[in-house]
Design an enzyme around this catalytic site. Structure first.
Site, PDB file in Angstrom:
ATOM      1  N   GLY A 183     -11.007 -15.144  -1.682  1.00 50.85           N
ATOM      2  CA  GLY A 183     -10.512 -15.093  -0.303  1.00 50.85           C
ATOM      3  C   GLY A 183     -11.673 -15.061   0.676  1.00 50.85           C
ATOM      4  O   GLY A 183     -12.614 -14.295   0.487  1.00 50.85           O
ATOM      5  N   ARG A 232     -10.039 -20.301  -5.374  1.00 51.51           N
ATOM      6  CA  ARG A 232      -9.825 -19.374  -6.498  1.00 51.51           C
ATOM      7  C   ARG A 232      -9.793 -20.271  -7.739  1.00 51.51           C
ATOM      8  O   ARG A 232      -8.927 -21.141  -7.850  1.00 51.51           O
ATOM      9  CB  ARG A 232      -8.524 -18.614  -6.330  1.00 51.51           C
ATOM     10  CG  ARG A 232      -8.490 -17.751  -5.051  1.00 51.51           C
ATOM     11  CD  ARG A 232      -7.422 -16.698  -5.143  1.00 51.51           C
ATOM     12  NE  ARG A 232      -7.214 -16.003  -3.880  1.00 51.51           N
ATOM     13  CZ  ARG A 232      -7.942 -14.962  -3.463  1.00 51.51           C
ATOM     14  NH1 ARG A 232      -8.926 -14.517  -4.201  1.00 51.51           N
ATOM     15  NH2 ARG A 232      -7.668 -14.359  -2.310  1.00 51.51           N
ATOM     16  N   ASP A 280     -14.186  -9.145  -5.866  1.00 56.11           N
ATOM     17  CA  ASP A 280     -14.343  -8.754  -7.275  1.00 56.11           C
ATOM     18  C   ASP A 280     -14.208  -9.929  -8.256  1.00 56.11           C
ATOM     19  O   ASP A 280     -14.927  -9.990  -9.254  1.00 56.11           O
ATOM     20  CB  ASP A 280     -13.417  -7.593  -7.646  1.00 56.11           C
ATOM     21  CG  ASP A 280     -11.950  -7.889  -7.354  1.00 56.11           C
ATOM     22  OD1 ASP A 280     -11.661  -8.922  -6.718  1.00 56.11           O
ATOM     23  OD2 ASP A 280     -11.105  -7.087  -7.776  1.00 56.11           O
ATOM     24  N   THR A 282     -15.481  -9.550   1.361  1.00 54.84           N
ATOM     25  CA  THR A 282     -14.016  -9.459   1.263  1.00 54.84           C
ATOM     26  C   THR A 282     -13.526  -8.489   2.335  1.00 54.84           C
ATOM     27  O   THR A 282     -14.201  -7.496   2.633  1.00 54.84           O
ATOM     28  CB  THR A 282     -13.555  -8.958  -0.125  1.00 54.84           C
ATOM     29  OG1 THR A 282     -12.178  -8.564  -0.046  1.00 54.84           O
ATOM     30  CG2 THR A 282     -14.345  -7.759  -0.626  1.00 54.84           C
ATOM     31  N   ASP A 286     -11.165  -6.560   1.870  1.00 62.32           N
ATOM     32  CA  ASP A 286     -10.506  -5.438   1.187  1.00 62.32           C
ATOM     33  C   ASP A 286     -11.366  -4.167   1.095  1.00 62.32           C
ATOM     34  O   ASP A 286     -10.836  -3.081   0.831  1.00 62.32           O
ATOM     35  CB  ASP A 286     -10.088  -5.860  -0.228  1.00 62.32           C
ATOM     36  CG  ASP A 286      -9.113  -7.027  -0.224  1.00 62.32           C
ATOM     37  OD1 ASP A 286      -8.471  -7.251   0.819  1.00 62.32           O
ATOM     38  OD2 ASP A 286      -9.007  -7.717  -1.253  1.00 62.32           O
ATOM     39  N   ASP A 326     -13.309  -3.218  -1.267  1.00 67.00           N
ATOM     40  CA  ASP A 326     -13.015  -2.610  -2.573  1.00 67.00           C
ATOM     41  C   ASP A 326     -14.110  -2.862  -3.617  1.00 67.00           C
ATOM     42  O   ASP A 326     -13.837  -2.815  -4.814  1.00 67.00           O
ATOM     43  CB  ASP A 326     -11.664  -3.137  -3.096  1.00 67.00           C
ATOM     44  CG  ASP A 326     -11.663  -4.655  -3.270  1.00 67.00           C
ATOM     45  OD1 ASP A 326     -12.606  -5.314  -2.776  1.00 67.00           O
ATOM     46  OD2 ASP A 326     -10.730  -5.177  -3.899  1.00 67.00           O
ATOM     47  N   ARG A 339      -5.076  -6.032  -1.156  1.00 67.08           N
ATOM     48  CA  ARG A 339      -4.768  -6.195  -2.587  1.00 67.08           C
ATOM     49  C   ARG A 339      -4.441  -4.828  -3.196  1.00 67.08           C
ATOM     50  O   ARG A 339      -3.495  -4.210  -2.743  1.00 67.08           O
ATOM     51  CB  ARG A 339      -5.944  -6.863  -3.316  1.00 67.08           C
ATOM     52  CG  ARG A 339      -5.514  -7.550  -4.601  1.00 67.08           C
ATOM     53  CD  ARG A 339      -6.692  -8.210  -5.275  1.00 67.08           C
ATOM     54  NE  ARG A 339      -7.139  -9.397  -4.588  1.00 67.08           N
ATOM     55  CZ  ARG A 339      -6.582 -10.603  -4.735  1.00 67.08           C
ATOM     56  NH1 ARG A 339      -5.589 -10.764  -5.545  1.00 67.08           N
ATOM     57  NH2 ARG A 339      -7.045 -11.637  -4.081  1.00 67.08           N
TER      58      ARG A 339
HETATM   59  O1  F6P Z   1      -8.894 -10.362  -1.272  1.00 69.57           O
HETATM   60  C1  F6P Z   1      -8.595 -10.745   0.032  1.00 69.57           C
HETATM   61  C2  F6P Z   1      -7.110 -10.948   0.195  1.00 69.57           C
HETATM   62  O2  F6P Z   1      -6.848 -11.294   1.527  1.00 69.57           O
HETATM   63  C3  F6P Z   1      -6.240  -9.760  -0.200  1.00 69.57           C
HETATM   64  O3  F6P Z   1      -6.224  -8.750   0.781  1.00 69.57           O
HETATM   65  C4  F6P Z   1      -4.915 -10.420  -0.439  1.00 69.57           C
HETATM   66  O4  F6P Z   1      -4.124  -9.676  -1.342  1.00 69.57           O
HETATM   67  C5  F6P Z   1      -5.314 -11.747  -1.031  1.00 69.57           C
HETATM   68  O5  F6P Z   1      -6.650 -11.986  -0.635  1.00 69.57           O
HETATM   69  C6  F6P Z   1      -4.459 -12.912  -0.607  1.00 69.57           C
HETATM   70  O6  F6P Z   1      -4.881 -14.021  -1.313  1.00 69.57           O
HETATM   71  P1  F6P Z   1      -4.511 -15.530  -0.929  1.00 69.57           P
HETATM   72  O7  F6P Z   1      -5.272 -15.881   0.311  1.00 69.57           O
HETATM   73  O8  F6P Z   1      -4.964 -16.313  -2.115  1.00 69.57           O
HETATM   74  O9  F6P Z   1      -3.040 -15.542  -0.688  1.00 69.57           O
END
Ligand code: F6P
Length: 319
Positions: free
Chosen positions: A11, A72, A103, A125, A127, A129, A171
């Protein structure tokens, strides 16, 4: 080290561009060539690799997103994908790699490290985390985006005397919810790391109403569950007019805050310093405002913890 590569993965987060800029400029300052790997590990496998110059990273420090794009990539979890990636790096003569991401990105960098390829992880990120750093790149900007939204919701919540349940990203982590809840003066914060009791939550809302509160705001980290379900339960029990706002990807965009730009610049440059010193397999971070670096495999074995005292404080201040 004569040539290094840089990629962003997972992300995106505001400040990734500032980190890319720092990697490129710091490397060129030390007469090291830099190659941008586009679309994260996907581009590493397919060989989407282009040389970056000083001007390639001009006019990006203030922009959200990532000029290298992101993805991803499931293929990079396989041995075949990782070997293909290393082959591409070797083909281009790239001797070390800076990976900017969360991560999942760190796990990719850890896999390359285990295969003997020098990698440095830079925490990017929203998050917050990643162990081994007080803050990740993008968290501060996302937090301010959430606060801006809460302030707006508060206005309309007061006008209509409503209860609002606001779902934020993160997340499995509750940092964004906790910091936003404390900074936004929320009544209750629900984080995946902390148990909550629905009866107490409802009793608190009723107490607030009885003493004349005009609105209530509840922040729910996405890792706890659906804000819609929580709102339904609140409405059923209290009969308060309740609304839900899911902030979603709005939290990931926008111009990075000054703090994120500075953090990204320091961490990106530090990653290059380590590669130049011949160090690989490290994860950079900032702790107590000091640059630090840890073994990336070791970092991956730890779990980011929420600040429990801050969580308790948020409850004390929202009695
Ligand atoms: O890790 C960053 C994040 O925005 C999280 O907070 C969220 O759960 C996830 O990515 C969403 O992923 P995507 O953009 O693939 O829907």
């Amino acid at each position: 080290m004569r040539k290094i590569g840089v990629l962003t993965s997972g992300g995106d987060s505001p400040g990734m561009n500032a980190a890319i800029r720092a990697v490129v400029r710091k490397a060129i300052f030390h007469n090291v060539e830099v190659y941008g790997i586009y679309y994260g590990y996907q581009g590493l496998i397919s060989g989407d690799i282009r040389k970056l110059e000083i001007g390639s990273v001009g006019d990006i420090i203030h922009r959200g997103g990532t000029m290298l794009h992101s993805a991803r990539c499931l293929d990079f979890k396989t041995e075949e994908g990782q070997l293909k990636g290393i082959e591409q790096l070797k083909k281009h003569g790239i001797e070390g790699l800076v990976v900017i991401g969360g991560d999942g990105s760190y796990r990719g960098a850890g896999a390359l490290t285990k295969r003997g390829y020098p990698c440095i992880g830079v925490p990017g990120t929203i998050d917050n985390d990643i162990p081994g750093t007080d803050f990740t790149i993008g968290f501060d900007t996302a937090l301010n985006t959430v606060i801006d939204a809460i302030d707006r919701i508060r206005d309309t919540a007061t006008s209509h005397e409503r209860t609002y349940v606001v779902e934020v990203m993160g997340r499995d982590a509750g940092d964004l919810a906790l910091w936003a809840g404390l900074a936004g003066g929320a009544e209750t914060i629900l984080c995946p790391e902390c148990d909550y009791n629905m009866e107490e939550l409802i009793a608190k809302l009723i107490r607030g109403k009885e003493r004349g509160k005009k609105h209530s705001i509840i922040i729910v980290a996405e890792g706890v569950g659906s804000a819609v379900d929580i709102a339904r339960e609140i409405e059923a029990e209290t009969h308060f007019d309740t609304r839900v706002t899911v902030l979603g990807h709005v939290q990931r965009g926008g111009s990075p805050s000054a703090n994120d730009r500075v953090l990204a610049s320091r961490l990106g440059a530090h990653a290059v310093e380590l590669l130049i010193e011949g160090k690989g397999g490290r994860a950079v971070g900032l702790e107590k405002n000091q640059l630090v670096d840890y073994d990336i495999i070791e970092v991956l074995s730890h779990k980011h913890a929420i600040d429990r005292k801050m969580y308790d404080l948020s409850s004390e201040l929202s009695i």
